[in-house]
Enzyme design. Structure first.
Site, PDB file in Angstrom:
ATOM      1  N   ASP A 118      -3.002 -12.525  -1.818  1.00 44.82           N
ATOM      2  CA  ASP A 118      -3.733 -11.998  -0.663  1.00 44.82           C
ATOM      3  C   ASP A 118      -4.405 -10.647  -0.919  1.00 44.82           C
ATOM      4  OD1 ASP A 118      -1.587 -10.269  -0.807  1.00 44.82           O
ATOM      5  OD2 ASP A 118      -0.571 -11.071   0.955  1.00 44.82           O
ATOM      6  N   GLU A 122       0.125 -19.328  -4.673  1.00 46.61           N
ATOM      7  CA  GLU A 122       0.776 -18.789  -3.483  1.00 46.61           C
ATOM      8  C   GLU A 122      -0.123 -18.975  -2.253  1.00 46.61           C
ATOM      9  OE1 GLU A 122       3.757 -15.148  -3.214  1.00 46.61           O
ATOM     10  OE2 GLU A 122       1.771 -14.508  -2.557  1.00 46.61           O
ATOM     11  N   ARG A 145      -0.196  -0.448   4.044  1.00 41.98           N
ATOM     12  CA  ARG A 145      -1.126   0.355   4.847  1.00 41.98           C
ATOM     13  C   ARG A 145      -0.639   0.545   6.281  1.00 41.98           C
ATOM     14  NH1 ARG A 145      -5.098  -1.977   1.538  1.00 41.98           N
ATOM     15  NH2 ARG A 145      -6.651  -0.516   0.741  1.00 41.98           N
TER      16      ARG A 145
END
Length: 371
Positions: free
Chosen positions: A98, A120, A211
């Site tokens: 991702d 994945e 983040r």
């Protein structure tokens, strides 16, 4: 017979760890020409993994810049990968997970009409802003892929729900991170003397750098650590601190020079795997560690409010604690004081794999191309 050209592209340390056993399996197959490209989205930590797994990239974009933003990163990868594709002429591109490297590379390959295999595939929180930007990154990659290497049954179901037309192209493989972890702890267990851990204390390992946890959430996590050490004289905290200056500023301002709290720079993968093996409890916001640590029999507390890895919750190998100070403290204290609760998590079955995912991916690629 011409060899099938399979290009693996990755740019961060977590990607490299999970793609390394795939690259090894590709390189060991006589029907395949393995091509490796790294964007070096994260330069320093990436190189450690390449050295550990003895991988030499054929192409290295080396695009990392200080304080790079998502706009710059995405455009650099998108344009540079076009040039790489034109030179290498791969038959299929493999991307992982991702990251921005994965989404921008997949989009670039889609523009070039090159098939994409997503390692994945199928992870989802179904909240486009959590984690940010990872949730949309993986949706983009799945939208343009041709082969989907799903780590779990839930991931397979997510892909089917997403409208993947050819379900034969969804392959349940297990997660390659287990392949990487087992290879590392079996072949590269390392000495941790430099960390000055006290062998008479229980060790809590923490990692946090997402983040969404920057700022106030990370402050709360650090304050919880301070309180835990005060309340429990028999524990020590080890925190390998991410190189992101926004992480380091918060962590060092609160935790530096505190008794029984050890702050260190990020560890190379082999010593980190050894540290996970030696730790008693792991506190993390990392996706990969949620999958790895249960294979070593370690309870994992996840510093997030949601996880795209619901299997870990279902099987009981992890608990969500978010970034609430009191919840973190209460949950860890319960594990420290309840042998029954600790053993329940430590002995739970890991749903993420058996160490053979990489070979399943290679077999599926060869089958897809009738090789």
């Amino acid at each position: 017979m011409d060899k099938l050209k399979v290009m693996s592209v990755f740019g961060t340390r977590p990607e490299a760890i999970k793609m390394a056993p795939v690259v090894q399996a590709l390189e060991n197959n006589v029907k395949i020409q393995s091509i490796v490209c790294t964007t070096a989205q994260h330069r320093q930590m990436l190189d450690q993994v390449l050295e550990l797994f003895k991988i030499t990239p054929n192409y290295d974009l080396n695009i990392m810049k200080n304080n790079q933003d998502l706009w710059t990163l995405t455009s650099d990868i998108l344009l540079n990968m076009k040039n790489i594709f034109e030179k290498a002429k791969p038959d299929i591109i493999l991307v992982h997970g991702d990251t921005t490297t994965a989404s921008a590379t997949a989009l670039s390959a889609f523009y070039a009409k090159i098939p994409i295999g997503h390692v994945e595939a199928g992870l989802r929180t179904f909240n486009k802003f959590y984690p940010f930007p990872e949730e949309i990154n993986r949706v983009i990659v799945d939208a343009v892929s041709s082969l989907y290497f799903a780590p779990t049954k839930n991931s397979v179901q997510n892909l089917v729900k997403s409208g993947i037309k050819n379900e034969d192209n969804i392959i349940l493989t297990g997660n390659t991170v287990i392949d990487a972890l087992l290879y590392t702890v079996n072949n590269h267990e390392t000495n941790l003397d430099q960390l000055n851990l006290n062998p008479n204390l229980k060790t809590i390992l923490i990692t946090s750098h997402r983040r969404e946890n920057l700022g106030k959430p990370l402050e709360e996590i650090c304050k919880a650590i301070i309180e835990l050490v005060k309340q429990n004289k028999n524990i020590q905290i080890i925190y390998p601190v991410h190189l992101n200056p926004n992480v380091r500023q918060t962590v060092f301002s609160i935790l530096k020079n505190k008794e029984r709290i050890i702050l260190t720079d990020p560890l190379e993968y082999a010593p980190f795997a050894t540290l996970m093996k030696k730790a008693d409890i792991i506190l993390t916001d990392s996706g990969g560690i949620q999958e790895e640590a249960p294979s070593l029999g370690k309870p994992v507390l996840v510093l997030r409010d949601e996880t795209e890895r619901p299997e870990a919750l279902e099987y009981g190998t992890v608990k969500l604690v978010g970034t609430n100070k009191e919840k973190i403290i209460d949950t860890i204290n319960h594990l420290l004081n309840s042998k029954e609760e600790y053993n329940k998590m430590a002995t739970a079955i890991n749903p993420y794999g058996d160490g053979l995912a990489s070979q399943r991916i290679v077999d599926a690629i060869l089958k897809h191309f009738n090789k």
